[in-house]
Design a protein around this motif. Structure first.
Motif, short mmCIF file in Angstrom:
data_model
loop_
_atom_site.label_atom_id
_atom_site.label_comp_id
_atom_site.label_asym_id
_atom_site.label_seq_id
_atom_site.Cartn_x
_atom_site.Cartn_y
_atom_site.Cartn_z
N LYS A 245 0.83 -1.21 0.00
CA LYS A 245 0.00 0.00 0.00
C LYS A 245 0.87 1.26 0.00
O LYS A 245 1.71 1.45 0.87
CB LYS A 245 -0.92 0.00 1.21
N GLY A 246 0.66 2.09 -0.99
CA GLY A 246 1.36 3.36 -1.09
C GLY A 246 2.79 3.28 -1.59
O GLY A 246 3.45 4.30 -1.72
N GLU A 247 3.30 2.09 -1.88
CA GLU A 247 4.70 1.95 -2.27
C GLU A 247 4.90 1.28 -3.63
O GLU A 247 6.02 1.23 -4.12
CB GLU A 247 5.47 1.15 -1.22
N GLY A 248 3.88 0.71 -4.22
CA GLY A 248 4.05 -0.02 -5.47
C GLY A 248 4.59 -1.41 -5.20
O GLY A 248 4.31 -2.02 -4.17
N ARG A 249 5.39 -1.91 -6.13
CA ARG A 249 5.95 -3.26 -6.03
C ARG A 249 7.47 -3.20 -6.03
O ARG A 249 8.08 -2.63 -6.93
CB ARG A 249 5.46 -4.10 -7.21
N GLN A 250 8.09 -3.79 -5.01
CA GLN A 250 9.55 -3.86 -4.95
C GLN A 250 10.06 -4.73 -6.09
O GLN A 250 9.43 -5.73 -6.44
CB GLN A 250 10.00 -4.43 -3.61
N VAL A 251 11.21 -4.36 -6.63
CA VAL A 251 11.77 -5.06 -7.78
C VAL A 251 13.23 -5.42 -7.51
O VAL A 251 14.02 -4.56 -7.12
CB VAL A 251 11.70 -4.17 -9.05
N CYS A 252 13.55 -6.69 -7.72
CA CYS A 252 14.94 -7.17 -7.65
C CYS A 252 15.37 -7.59 -9.04
O CYS A 252 14.66 -8.31 -9.73
CB CYS A 252 15.06 -8.38 -6.72
N ALA B 149 11.14 0.46 -6.36
CA ALA B 149 9.73 0.10 -6.41
C ALA B 149 9.12 0.64 -7.69
O ALA B 149 9.42 1.76 -8.11
CB ALA B 149 8.98 0.64 -5.20
N ALA B 150 8.27 -0.16 -8.30
CA ALA B 150 7.58 0.24 -9.53
C ALA B 150 6.08 0.33 -9.25
O ALA B 150 5.54 -0.43 -8.46
CB ALA B 150 7.84 -0.77 -10.64
N CYS B 151 5.43 1.27 -9.93
CA CYS B 151 3.99 1.44 -9.77
C CYS B 151 3.23 1.21 -11.08
O CYS B 151 2.03 1.40 -11.14
CB CYS B 151 3.69 2.82 -9.21
N TRP C 186 -1.03 -3.58 -9.71
CA TRP C 186 -0.07 -2.58 -9.22
C TRP C 186 -0.47 -1.95 -7.90
O TRP C 186 0.31 -1.21 -7.31
CB TRP C 186 0.16 -1.50 -10.28
N SER C 187 -1.65 -2.24 -7.42
CA SER C 187 -2.06 -1.63 -6.14
C SER C 187 -2.35 -2.72 -5.12
O SER C 187 -2.74 -3.84 -5.46
CB SER C 187 -3.26 -0.73 -6.32
N HIS C 188 -2.16 -2.35 -3.86
CA HIS C 188 -2.40 -3.24 -2.73
C HIS C 188 -3.90 -3.42 -2.56
O HIS C 188 -4.67 -2.47 -2.61
CB HIS C 188 -1.80 -2.63 -1.47
N ARG C 189 -4.30 -4.66 -2.37
CA ARG C 189 -5.72 -4.95 -2.11
C ARG C 189 -5.83 -5.41 -0.67
O ARG C 189 -5.22 -6.39 -0.27
CB ARG C 189 -6.22 -6.07 -3.03
#
Length: 72
Positions: free
Chosen positions: A13-20, A28-30, A68-71
């Motif tokens: 939530k509020g941060e997008g998705r962390q990417v390695c 983080a990508a959104c 792309w968003s937290h549920r």
């Protein structure tokens, strides 16, 4: 040529998705666009949103390229 790896983690939530990329946290990508730009900066020349969405090298956790968003 060495096999590259990308892990896109569950949305936060509020941060997008962390990417390695290749075992290194790159941010983080959104969106697919932001992820494509991150990959280009990591040396993945010429990738675009369609390449990112369809790449067999990208491991998606917590939903695929359409999430792309937290549920919750």
């Amino acid at each position: 040529m060495t096999e590259r790896s990308v892990i896109v983690y569950s949305p936060v939530k509020g941060e997008g998705r962390q990417v390695c990329v290749d075992g290194e946290l790159v941010g983080a990508a959104c969106s697919l666009h932001v992820l494509a730009v991150m990959l280009q900066r990591a040396g993945w020349a010429g990738v675009d949103e369609i390449d990112v969405a369809n790449s067999p090298v990208i491991e998606w956790h917590g939903g695929g390229p359409e999430v792309w968003s937290h549920r919750g």
